[in-house]
Design an enzyme around this catalytic site. Structure first.
Site, PDB file in Angstrom:
ATOM      1  N   MET A 111     -49.083 -20.586 -33.111  1.00  0.00           N
ATOM      2  CA  MET A 111     -47.969 -21.512 -32.841  1.00  0.00           C
ATOM      3  C   MET A 111     -48.467 -22.956 -32.756  1.00  0.00           C
ATOM      4  O   MET A 111     -47.908 -23.862 -33.383  1.00  0.00           O
ATOM      5  CB  MET A 111     -47.251 -21.133 -31.534  1.00  0.00           C
ATOM      6  N   VAL A 168     -50.021 -23.013 -24.867  1.00  0.00           N
ATOM      7  CA  VAL A 168     -50.909 -22.003 -24.290  1.00  0.00           C
ATOM      8  C   VAL A 168     -50.039 -20.962 -23.596  1.00  0.00           C
ATOM      9  O   VAL A 168     -48.862 -21.224 -23.326  1.00  0.00           O
ATOM     10  CB  VAL A 168     -51.898 -22.654 -23.281  1.00  0.00           C
ATOM     11  N   ASN A 224     -43.368 -20.832 -23.409  1.00  0.00           N
ATOM     12  CA  ASN A 224     -42.222 -20.195 -22.744  1.00  0.00           C
ATOM     13  C   ASN A 224     -42.476 -20.132 -21.246  1.00  0.00           C
ATOM     14  O   ASN A 224     -42.511 -19.053 -20.646  1.00  0.00           O
ATOM     15  CB  ASN A 224     -42.029 -18.772 -23.278  1.00  0.00           C
ATOM     16  N   SER A 246     -38.444 -22.845 -30.405  1.00  0.00           N
ATOM     17  CA  SER A 246     -38.116 -21.515 -30.932  1.00  0.00           C
ATOM     18  C   SER A 246     -38.225 -21.482 -32.444  1.00  0.00           C
ATOM     19  O   SER A 246     -37.941 -22.459 -33.123  1.00  0.00           O
ATOM     20  CB  SER A 246     -36.698 -21.113 -30.533  1.00  0.00           C
ATOM     21  N   GLY A 247     -38.597 -20.312 -32.939  1.00  0.00           N
ATOM     22  CA  GLY A 247     -38.608 -20.123 -34.387  1.00  0.00           C
ATOM     23  C   GLY A 247     -39.819 -19.348 -34.867  1.00  0.00           C
ATOM     24  O   GLY A 247     -40.009 -19.170 -36.069  1.00  0.00           O
ATOM     25  N   GLY A 248     -40.658 -18.931 -33.922  1.00  0.00           N
ATOM     26  CA  GLY A 248     -41.845 -18.162 -34.308  1.00  0.00           C
ATOM     27  C   GLY A 248     -42.788 -18.999 -35.159  1.00  0.00           C
ATOM     28  O   GLY A 248     -42.677 -20.228 -35.212  1.00  0.00           O
ATOM     29  N   HIS A 282     -31.802 -18.949 -24.214  1.00  0.00           N
ATOM     30  CA  HIS A 282     -31.888 -18.633 -25.651  1.00  0.00           C
ATOM     31  C   HIS A 282     -32.522 -17.258 -25.825  1.00  0.00           C
ATOM     32  O   HIS A 282     -32.033 -16.405 -26.566  1.00  0.00           O
ATOM     33  CB  HIS A 282     -32.726 -19.715 -26.361  1.00  0.00           C
ATOM     34  N   ASN A 283     -33.615 -17.032 -25.113  1.00  0.00           N
ATOM     35  CA  ASN A 283     -34.310 -15.746 -25.245  1.00  0.00           C
ATOM     36  C   ASN A 283     -33.478 -14.597 -24.676  1.00  0.00           C
ATOM     37  O   ASN A 283     -33.490 -13.493 -25.230  1.00  0.00           O
ATOM     38  CB  ASN A 283     -35.676 -15.796 -24.551  1.00  0.00           C
ATOM     39  N   GLU A 298     -31.188 -13.778 -27.258  1.00  0.00           N
ATOM     40  CA  GLU A 298     -31.989 -13.090 -28.294  1.00  0.00           C
ATOM     41  C   GLU A 298     -32.133 -11.595 -27.939  1.00  0.00           C
ATOM     42  O   GLU A 298     -31.928 -10.725 -28.793  1.00  0.00           O
ATOM     43  CB  GLU A 298     -33.355 -13.782 -28.350  1.00  0.00           C
ATOM     44  N   ARG A 320     -34.762  -2.034 -22.783  1.00  0.00           N
ATOM     45  CA  ARG A 320     -36.203  -2.030 -23.109  1.00  0.00           C
ATOM     46  C   ARG A 320     -36.949  -1.132 -22.110  1.00  0.00           C
ATOM     47  O   ARG A 320     -37.942  -0.508 -22.458  1.00  0.00           O
ATOM     48  CB  ARG A 320     -36.763  -3.452 -23.117  1.00  0.00           C
ATOM     49  N   HIS A 363     -15.077  -5.968   7.787  1.00  0.00           N
ATOM     50  CA  HIS A 363     -15.517  -7.171   7.061  1.00  0.00           C
ATOM     51  C   HIS A 363     -14.365  -8.113   6.723  1.00  0.00           C
ATOM     52  O   HIS A 363     -14.596  -9.175   6.173  1.00  0.00           O
ATOM     53  CB  HIS A 363     -16.260  -6.763   5.781  1.00  0.00           C
TER      54      HIS A 363
HETATM   55  C1  6PG Z   1     -38.643 -17.739 -30.157  1.00  0.00           C
HETATM   56  C2  6PG Z   1     -38.948 -16.415 -29.519  1.00  0.00           C
HETATM   57  C3  6PG Z   1     -40.326 -16.426 -28.955  1.00  0.00           C
HETATM   58  C4  6PG Z   1     -40.891 -15.045 -28.663  1.00  0.00           C
HETATM   59  C5  6PG Z   1     -40.075 -14.244 -27.719  1.00  0.00           C
HETATM   60  C6  6PG Z   1     -40.442 -12.784 -27.702  1.00  0.00           C
HETATM   61  O1  6PG Z   1     -37.661 -18.318 -29.747  1.00  0.00           O
HETATM   62  O2  6PG Z   1     -39.379 -18.163 -31.044  1.00  0.00           O
HETATM   63  O3  6PG Z   1     -38.024 -16.167 -28.496  1.00  0.00           O
HETATM   64  O4  6PG Z   1     -40.314 -17.266 -27.848  1.00  0.00           O
HETATM   65  O5  6PG Z   1     -41.044 -14.349 -29.848  1.00  0.00           O
HETATM   66  O6  6PG Z   1     -40.299 -14.806 -26.462  1.00  0.00           O
HETATM   67  O7  6PG Z   1     -40.098 -12.318 -26.473  1.00  0.00           O
HETATM   68  P1  6PG Z   1     -40.438 -10.903 -25.936  1.00  0.00           P
HETATM   69  O8  6PG Z   1     -41.907 -10.664 -26.198  1.00  0.00           O
HETATM   70  O9  6PG Z   1     -40.132 -10.955 -24.493  1.00  0.00           O
HETATM   71  O10 6PG Z   1     -39.574  -9.965 -26.710  1.00  0.00           O
END
Ligand code: 6PG
Length: 471
Positions: free
Chosen positions: A14, A74, A102, A128-130, A185-186, A189, A289, A452
């Site tokens: 990253m 990091v 994060n 975000s965006g990998g 956002h996550n 996701e 999960r 109550h």
């Molecule tokens: C992003 C993703 C990135 C990460 C996730 C995976 O926005 O690019 O969200 O931050 O791939 O945090 O999260 P988990 O490992 O908890 O599924």
């Protein structure tokens, strides 16, 4: 010689990709990482000669133009504190550290406070965006001191993804606003990924679709109302063969059904619980999960509850269309929950968030980008709505797609197929849209066993009654 515009600490995938993106856009970047391999890789593959790597932190800091701006990529947690601790004696007043990882928003607020008396500035910025996003355009969610933001706004606008020509970055708010928005956002996701997984299960188990058919269906969906990054990559996944096996097996079929997590979904649920905002799709996605991680327990229990053959759908195409509606409905609900959490956190935590801006910067670069974000941006455009559910256009969409989700859930429940997130989305909707809920009975029970008290519909005040019948 202090010649570099920016510094980057953490040269993993990253960090490295973000450096290359900055380099492409004409910014010179000095990198630092204690790992020599990472430093070598950075320099060896750098697209331009405005990038270099340093093996000593003090040389790295000395190479930066003052006031210095140092980005961190990091791992969240202790490492961030450790890096700040190492940097502190080397930095001066007005130098700026930007944590792009994060990080937990509570840590970000603490770090801002801890650095306040040194004059060193600290910003928490969600990215975000990998890997791909970092390299060619992420969605960037900056938060922190608005007076220093001007030092990075042009650079962020240059490296961010573009949606309709607009950069997917905007200063979002005070303190930990950037990391809070990235956390939510996550959470969204997690919700969307779980919903897609449930749709796959229904199509596979009831619809009997092969992976090749799955590819067709998700590809087609990606051209319609479900158009989004996660649907697009899902379609791709079904085309990949297992190279290891030397057979023609589809890779997805050999992946273990245990999903891992790094914690951002849990943080989202925790924060929502504390702020008392219902986000059941996201909570359910986190919980799912956990179910997935209990694999050996599931396998052991499964023997006692074997289920018979699942009756296939009478009409495959009809099922596919209903699942599309179900997914769209649940996707809208998932965004709704995330945005309500953001609005409440903004109020309680003093961020000053603008939901329209957030929807706009999520349209490109990030993992939850989707065509529907344009609708959200429009719904919030210069309006102060408290929930997406009150937006006229959204009301129509939810009404149109609710028969589909109800049918899919009934079918799945009758077949014994778990659809927890789809169910959570319709229950949320039904709870929200019902003017009356059976909580009167809960109040009566509380008053019965614990005095109550309760409120009445017909007069003001609080009341207590003797509920137990005389025996
Ligand atoms: C992003 C993703 C990135 C990460 C996730 C995976 O926005 O690019 O969200 O931050 O791939 O945090 O999260 P988990 O490992 O908890 O599924």
């Amino acid at each position: 010689m202090a010649t570099y515009d920016y510094g980057m600490i953490g040269l993993g995938t990253m960090g490295r990709n973000l450096v290359y993106n900055m380099s492409d856009n004409g910014f010179s970047v000095a990198g630092y990482d204690p790992d020599a391999k990472q430093r070598d890789t950075l320099v060896k593959n750098a697209p331009h000669d405005n990038v270099s790597a340093f093996d000593m932190q003090k040389d790295f800091v000395a190479a930066l133009k003052a006031p210095r701006t140092i980005l961190l990529l990091v791992p969240a947690g202790k490492v961030v504190d450790q890096v700040i601790g190492e940097l502190k004696p080397l930095l001066s007043k007005d130098d700026l550290i930007i944590d792009c990882g994060n990080s937990h928003y509570i840590d970000t607020d603490r770090r801002i406070e801890e650095l306040a008396n040194t004059g060193i500035q600290f910003m928490g910025v969600g990215v975000s965006g990998g890997e791909e996003g970092a390299r060619f355009g992420p969605s960037i969610m900056p938060g922190g001191n608005p007076d220093v933001y001007h030092r990075v706004d042009k650079m962020f606008a240059a490296i961010a993804a573009k949606a309709d020509g607009e950069p997917c970055v905007k200063y979002l708010g005070n303190k930990s606003a950037g990391h809070y928005v990235k956390m939510v956002h996550n959470g969204i996701e997690y919700g969307l990924m779980q919903l897609i997984a449930e749709s796959y299960n229904v199509l596979k188990t009831i619809g009997g679709l092969s992976n090749a058919e799955m590819h067709e269906v998700y590809s087609k969906w990606n051209e319609g109302k479900l158009k989004s990054f996660l649907i697009e990559i899902t379609a791709d996944i079904f085309t990949v063969k297992d190279s290891d096996a030397g057979t023609q097996k589809d890779l997805v079929d050999v992946v273990m059904d245990t999903a891992h997590q790094k914690g951002t979904g849990i943080w989202t649920s925790k924060s929502a619980m504390e702020l008392q905002i219902p986000i059941p799709v996201i909570d359910t996605a986190v919980t799912s999960r956990y179910y997935s991680a209990m694999r050996s327990a599931r396998l052991a229990i499964a023997k006692s509850y074997e289920q018979g053959e699942v009756k296939p759908a009478d009409n495959k195409q009809e099922l596919i269309d209903k699942v599309e509606d179900a997914l769209y409905f649940a996707m809208i609900i998932t965004y709704t929950q995330g945005l309500e959490l953001l609005a409440e956190a903004s109020k309680k935590q003093g961020y000053g968030l603008n939901i329209e801006d957030i929807a706009r910067i999520w349209r490109g670069g990030c993992i939850i980008r989707s065509a529907f974000l344009e609708n959200i941006a429009r719904a919030y455009e210069s309006k102060d709505i408290t929930t997406l559910l009150s937006d006229k256009a959204t009301v129509a969409l939810l009404k149109d797609n609710s028969p589909g989700i109800r049918d899919v859930i009934c079918h799945a429940v009758n077949a014994g197929i778990p659809v927890p997130a789809l169910s959570a989305s319709i229950s949320y909707f039904d709870s929200y849209r019902n003017g009356w809920l059976p909580a009167n009975l809960i109040q009566a029970q509380r008053d019965y066993f614990g005095a109550h008290t309760y409120e009445r519909l017909d007069k003001e005040g609080t009341f207590h009654s003797i509920w137990h019948s005389k025996k």
